[in-house]
Design an enzyme around this catalytic site. Structure first.
Site, PDB file in Angstrom:
ATOM      1  N   GLY A  20       0.826  -1.201   0.000  1.00 23.01           N
ATOM      2  CA  GLY A  20       0.000   0.000   0.000  1.00 23.01           C
ATOM      3  C   GLY A  20       0.857   1.247   0.000  1.00 23.01           C
ATOM      4  CB  CYS A  45       5.177  -3.522   0.371  1.00 26.82           C
ATOM      5  SG  CYS A  45       5.913  -1.972  -0.200  1.00 26.82           S
ATOM      6  CG  HIS A  71       6.091  -5.575  -4.409  1.00 23.91           C
ATOM      7  ND1 HIS A  71       4.761  -5.449  -4.079  1.00 23.91           N
ATOM      8  CD2 HIS A  71       6.668  -4.405  -4.091  1.00 23.91           C
ATOM      9  CE1 HIS A  71       4.546  -4.245  -3.593  1.00 23.91           C
ATOM     10  NE2 HIS A  71       5.690  -3.588  -3.581  1.00 23.91           N
ATOM     11  CD  GLU A 131       3.429  -8.442  -5.501  1.00 24.23           C
ATOM     12  OE1 GLU A 131       3.491  -7.218  -5.660  1.00 24.23           O
ATOM     13  OE2 GLU A 131       3.902  -9.011  -4.487  1.00 24.23           O
TER      14      GLU A 131
END
Length: 371
Positions: free
Chosen positions: A228, A255, A340, A342
């Site tokens: 975020g 994060c 990250h 992903e």
């Protein structure tokens, strides 16, 4: 621009009085935000649609942007939250079999201004020297009074409610037949949801301000703390929720979720001078000794000097500057990373962390069954 459109002049003006003159693309409107830079060579579509850029104007250090256009598959959110984009050269005629539109056309549709034709190397060096700085992209074709714009910019206080701006307004499911995961949306990249669904997780995405009682009422096998935007100190109510969940259910944070987890355990965070934003950041896994090439986008970091007494151990470290990149709790099934995994955009070195989360949920369930 494409179609014989008239080229319109636009200025990027920084709060220190620095002025860059370039060519406008996208929306004709003006925009104010924090100027940051990203060193990725590809992935501009994922970057502009990453909710973590809410309130920021992103400078792309790679010189040619827009060359493969925009497609319908690579968005990280439906509505981009970025305040603008700065590029050296904008590709007018993209070439890619998945291309649906140009970057210019998307920015016009989403009312996002952009500027091309400026010295992005000079701008990046300035940010590295002075740190992230406020700036304004002027309206296309507008002549400005520099002194007045700089004064207004210096007096402007940037919003601190970015998480509230980008989080989902209500819970929604993303069904699967595997482990039930409640994903707290602080500004979630859809790559996180995709990775959980790829592992057949039954995911329920909830707003950032959902209470711990409401989360536990879903009966989750695990809780995911998403990425975020902004300063973790601006969402202290989220810190309290994470603190209440700790020890109740396995936790995996990414994060901003990593920073909130650290604060919930008693650690502190601080603002980096110019942040980590790019797809090639080396991180050492202190458990295995392996080096991972990671995708990163953050302007704040966990202060390792404040970890004493928190029952947290450092699991990952950034090779570029030594800042913290991962934590694990010594008593509870909870771990987080600053980068990250992903992988959108970027390498897939860290994708295994989602498998680790599944393993932690399975192990916790077995312990509960034998307790």
């Amino acid at each position: 621009m494409a179609g014989g459109e008239k080229l319109m002049k636009r200025y990027l003006i920084l709060e220190d009085g620095t002025v860059f003159e370039g060519t406008a693309f996208g929306s004709d409107s003006a925009s104010v935000g924090e100027i940051v830079f990203n060193t990725s060579m590809t992935g501009y579509q994922e970057i502009l649609s990453d909710p973590s850029y809410c309130g920021q104007i992103v400078t792309m250090t790679y010189p040619l942007i827009g060359n493969y256009g925009i497609n319908s598959d690579d968005f990280e959110s439906i509505e981009p939250a970025v305040k603008g984009m700065v590029v050296r050269e904008l590709a007018e005629f993209p070439s890619n079999f998945r291309n649906n539109s140009t970057l210019d056309e998307l920015f016009k549709t989403k009312d996002i201004p952009g500027i091309s034709g400026i010295d992005t190397r000079k701008l990046t060096r300035l940010i590295r020297s002075k740190g992230a700085i406020k700036g304004v992209l002027t309206a296309a074709g507008e002549e400005v009074q520099l002194a007045a714009v700089v004064k207004t910019l210096q007096e402007t206080i940037l919003p601190s409610d970015q998480v509230a701006q980008v989080s989902t307004a209500r819970p929604y499911p993303s069904p699967g037949r595997g482990k039930r995961v409640v994903l707290i949306d602080y500004g979630m990249k859809h790559g996180i949801l995709r990775e959980l669904n790829n592992r057949d997780c039954d995911v329920i995405v909830v707003p950032y301000n959902t209470t711990s009682k409401e989360i536990l009422a879903w009966g989750p096998d695990g809780v995911m703390l998403s990425n975020g935007p902004g300063d973790p100190k601006d969402v202290e109510e989220c810190v309290e929720v994470v603190r209440e969940l700790l020890g109740q259910v396995p936790i995996f944070g990414i994060c901003l979720g990593h920073q909130l987890f650290a604060r919930a355990c008693g650690a502190d965070t601080f603002k980096l001078k110019f942040g980590h934003r790019g797809g090639n950041h080396p991180v050492r896994d202190l458990v295995t000794g392996k080096i991972e090439i990671t995708s990163q986008n953050h302007g704040y970091a966990v202060d390792e000097d404040t970890l004493q007494g928190t029952r947290l151990k450092v699991t990952h470290s950034a090779l570029n500057d030594g800042t913290n990149e991962g934590l694990a709790h010594l008593d509870y099934p909870a771990f987080t990373v600053q980068y990250h995994p992903e992988s959108s955009p970027g390498p897939e070195d860290s994708n295994y962390l989602f498998d680790r989360f599944i393993d932690v949920m399975n192990a916790t369930r077995k312990e509960q069954q034998h307790a």
